[in-house]
Design a protein around this motif. Structure first.
Motif, short mmCIF file in Angstrom:
data_model
loop_
_atom_site.label_atom_id
_atom_site.label_comp_id
_atom_site.label_asym_id
_atom_site.label_seq_id
_atom_site.Cartn_x
_atom_site.Cartn_y
_atom_site.Cartn_z
N UNK A 131 0.82 -1.19 0.00
CA UNK A 131 0.00 0.00 0.00
C UNK A 131 0.86 1.25 0.00
N UNK A 132 0.23 2.35 0.41
CA UNK A 132 0.88 3.65 0.41
C UNK A 132 0.86 4.25 1.81
N UNK A 133 1.93 5.00 2.13
CA UNK A 133 1.98 5.75 3.38
C UNK A 133 1.20 7.03 3.26
N UNK A 134 1.19 7.81 4.33
CA UNK A 134 0.47 9.08 4.33
C UNK A 134 1.09 10.06 3.33
N UNK A 160 -15.83 -6.36 12.03
CA UNK A 160 -16.40 -7.00 10.86
C UNK A 160 -17.15 -5.98 10.01
N UNK A 161 -16.92 -6.01 8.69
CA UNK A 161 -17.61 -5.13 7.77
C UNK A 161 -17.04 -3.75 7.65
N UNK A 162 -16.10 -3.38 8.52
CA UNK A 162 -15.54 -2.03 8.50
C UNK A 162 -14.02 -2.08 8.30
N UNK A 163 -13.37 -3.06 8.91
CA UNK A 163 -11.91 -3.11 8.89
C UNK A 163 -11.35 -3.62 7.56
N UNK A 164 -12.20 -4.15 6.67
CA UNK A 164 -11.78 -4.70 5.36
C UNK A 164 -10.62 -5.70 5.51
N UNK A 165 -10.77 -6.61 6.47
CA UNK A 165 -9.72 -7.59 6.75
C UNK A 165 -9.49 -8.52 5.55
N UNK A 166 -10.59 -9.07 5.02
CA UNK A 166 -10.45 -10.00 3.90
C UNK A 166 -9.96 -9.28 2.66
N UNK A 167 -10.37 -8.03 2.49
CA UNK A 167 -9.89 -7.25 1.35
C UNK A 167 -8.37 -7.11 1.41
N UNK A 168 -7.84 -6.78 2.60
CA UNK A 168 -6.39 -6.62 2.72
C UNK A 168 -5.68 -7.95 2.57
N UNK A 169 -6.27 -9.03 3.11
CA UNK A 169 -5.65 -10.35 3.01
C UNK A 169 -5.52 -10.77 1.54
N UNK A 170 -6.57 -10.54 0.75
CA UNK A 170 -6.50 -10.92 -0.67
C UNK A 170 -5.56 -9.99 -1.43
N UNK A 171 -5.53 -8.69 -1.07
CA UNK A 171 -4.58 -7.79 -1.73
C UNK A 171 -3.13 -8.21 -1.43
N UNK A 230 -7.12 -9.10 -12.23
CA UNK A 230 -7.63 -10.20 -11.41
C UNK A 230 -6.54 -11.24 -11.18
N UNK A 231 -6.82 -12.19 -10.28
CA UNK A 231 -5.95 -13.34 -10.09
C UNK A 231 -5.99 -14.18 -11.37
N UNK A 533 -4.38 0.74 1.16
CA UNK A 533 -4.17 -0.12 -0.01
C UNK A 533 -5.22 0.17 -1.07
N UNK A 534 -4.89 -0.04 -2.32
CA UNK A 534 -5.79 0.33 -3.42
C UNK A 534 -7.05 -0.52 -3.45
#
Length: 580
Positions: A131-134, A160-171, A230-231, A533-534
């Motif tokens: 990802x990117x820093x500030x 859950x639903x706010x932290x985007x955990x799965x989104x970051x894990x897949x990224x 995509x993957x 992260x994007x």
């Protein structure tokens, strides 16, 4: 770009080798997470470079004595000036002579090589973009602490639903597979990943480009050195539909490129899978667990494969419900009970086991089959699958989900144990880790996950675990995670000792972090880094699945200035855009 002077080391607050304050110069500013550098000249004429990250910022009126003076100062009736100061936590001292910076020493905003040195990026032989820093510049993760070379496992926590955990894990997984850090093309192609999908059908389209990709997002990926898309190699498994004798996968949106998974009755008996029917941690505290293991051992001895099912002591069994009824009948008969339980077990204990087993028929009947034995291959085997294997669980009840996760991980880990090699790597993404490996109690799944956490590194099995509350996950699993990631946290959870690696200011910020913002702690860097992260380049829901031409993506990259648009592209996940 050259380093920019932003102030001087403050002389009214103590400066130590590990922490100091900076008086911000007029016309300049420092924000949280900025990287700065200063120097200290030693008596021998050499210079020590001290770099750090801004962890707190304050502003105050100098010349005011009372709170009410702010009004007089604002009206011009009382002379005073505004002074900003920033707290800097040291990240690197070069050479390692731990002396404090001198008050009045010039402090500069670190860019380019100075920034890379302050954050140890220059010492990372293999860097994974995360990802990117500030400051809008890329931030990297040391691949040595991700793939098991020097450390392994990732723990991701957040609401859950706010932290985007799965989104970051897949990224993170996408970045690992596409950044080139895995070595040659052969090693990268041999790397495998396993994802369990537990929320809707969001992860069933990872091989479809996201139709919402725009120029800014593509440019952001380009600045990270990644293609936006995509993957590339995905295989999806889903359970058969309940009551469907044809074994049709139980999915609604994806109609192609998906296979059913199930276990035959012969596999269930031969591979001793019965304990995973009782995979809840609460079950292990019950006395009937001794009956579970005795019945499991007996099934291994007496179950014989037969076309369309199994034969047990001369009785033909064609389905899981039939097997459960047969076992209950054997345990209810005083003449056969001892052979199945292996010892004198109280009738109450046997009845408790029987009740639990009977209640599993509805949940597991479509997963343990006798009528589909002659169909195409049905086993989940990542070594023979695609690079990324997605196992869909969202249509299964809780007990069935536990069974699938436990049995799949057990088989994958046993295959790695047999080969005894750390290559190829297997990355496992598991959400709701606090459900499968809770801090209290024991279960077959928890035992497998502990094995992965403690021995998986040497075998090349890497766990990327996501959970709402790290405080409720088995401590040894969290402790063995080299990389710790935190998104938006609940206030009560943020006060737990599991988040002691976060500085006080970051703990407070985690309470208001927006989707797409994560705090990442890795062994190389003393201070957790705040990153954004994007937006995912792959489809995160059926409506986003598409296949734009490669030429269109190339034209977008060529027309776009990455540096000008990165700030708008990162962190672009609003509340109504949370992918998972």
């Amino acid at each position: 770009m050259t380093d920019q002077t932003v102030g001087r080391v403050l002389g009214t607050s103590d400066a130590t080798p590990l922490q100091f304050w900076v008086a911000v110069a007029p016309g300049a500013y420092l924000q949280l997470d900025d990287v700065v550098v200063t120097g200290r000249e030693l008596p021998d004429g050499s210079t020590v470079t001290i770099a750090g990250v801004v962890t707190a910022v304050r502003a105050r009126h100098e010349g005011a004595m009372f709170d009410s003076d702010v009004f007089a100062i604002a009206d011009g009736a009382l002379p005073a000036q505004i002074q900003e100061a920033a707290e800097v936590t040291t990240t690197r001292v070069d050479p390692e002579v731990y002396v404090p910076p001198s008050p009045g020493a010039v402090v500069r905003r670190a860019t380019g090589d100075a920034r890379a040195g302050a954050l140890y990026f220059d010492r990372m032989d293999r860097r994974v973009p995360m990802g990117f820093g500030r400051d809008g510049e890329p931030v990297y993760l040391n691949a040595d602490f991700l793939d098991g070379s020097r450390g392994a496992h990732v723990s991701i926590s957040g609401i859950s639903g706010v932290a985007t955990k799965t989104s970051f894990a897949t990224f993170l997984l996408y970045s690992m597979l596409r950044s080139g850090v895995l070595g040659g093309a052969g090693e990268a192609a041999n790397t495998r990943a396993l994802i369990f999908n537990v929320k809707g059908e969001d992860l069933l389209f990872l091989d479809h480009p996201n139709t919402r990709l725009d120029e800014r997002t593509v440019a952001a990926y380009g600045k990270l050195g990644l293609p936006a898309g995509a993957f590339r190699d995905v295989r999806v498994y889903a359970p058969p539909r309940a009551g469907d004798s044809s074994g049709t996968p139980d999915v609604g949106s994806r109609q192609t490129g998906i296979d059913p998974f199930y276990w035959t009755l012969a596999e269930f008996c031969k591979d001793s899978l019965l304990p995973f029917v009782f995979a809840d941690a609460d079950d292990e505290r019950q006395q009937y667990t001794m009956v579970v293991h005795a019945v499991t051992a007996h099934l291994v001895k007496v179950a014989v494969p037969a076309e369309g099912g199994i034969s047990v002591e001369g009785r033909r069994i064609n389905g899981y419900a039939d097997l459960v009824d047969f076992i209950v009948d054997q345990l209810s008969d005083e003449e056969t009970r001892h052979a199945w339980t292996g010892s004198a077990v109280g009738l109450g204990t046997v009845n408790a086991f029987a009740r639990r087993l009977i209640s599993s028929k509805r949940d597991l009947a479509r997963l343990i089959r006798g009528d589909l034995a002659q169909r195409r291959p049905h086993s989940i085997n990542t070594a023979e699958s695609a690079q990324l294997t997605v196992v869909d669980l969202h249509n299964l009840p809780d007990r069935a989900q536990r069974f699938v996760v436990g049995v799949t991980l057990k088989r994958e880990f046993e295959r790695k144990e047999k080969t005894g090699s750390a290559n190829p790597k297997l990355f496992v993404v598991l959400d709701e880790l606090n459900k499968y490996a809770p801090r209290e109690g024991a279960s077959p799944i928890k035992d497998v996950l502990l094995d992965i956490a403690e021995r998986g590194r040497s075998l090349g099995v890497i766990l990327i675990g996501c959970q709402q509350t790290a405080s409720e996950v088995e401590r040894r699993i969290v402790t063995n995670s080299a990389v710790k990631v935190v998104g938006r946290l609940d206030p009560a959870e943020a006060s737990r000792t599991e988040y002691g690696f976060l500085p006080p200011a970051q703990r407070q910020r985690a309470l208001i972090a927006k989707p797409g913002t994560m705090f990442v702690s890795q062994p190389d860097i003393p201070v957790p880094l705040c990153i954004e992260f994007p937006f995912p380049g792959w489809a995160t829901r059926p409506a986003e699945a598409g296949t734009p031409p490669d030429s269109a993506l190339r034209s977008v990259v060529q027309k776009t200035d990455p540096f000008a648009v990165v700030g708008a592209a990162v962190g672009g996940i609003s509340d109504d855009e949370i992918p998972f």
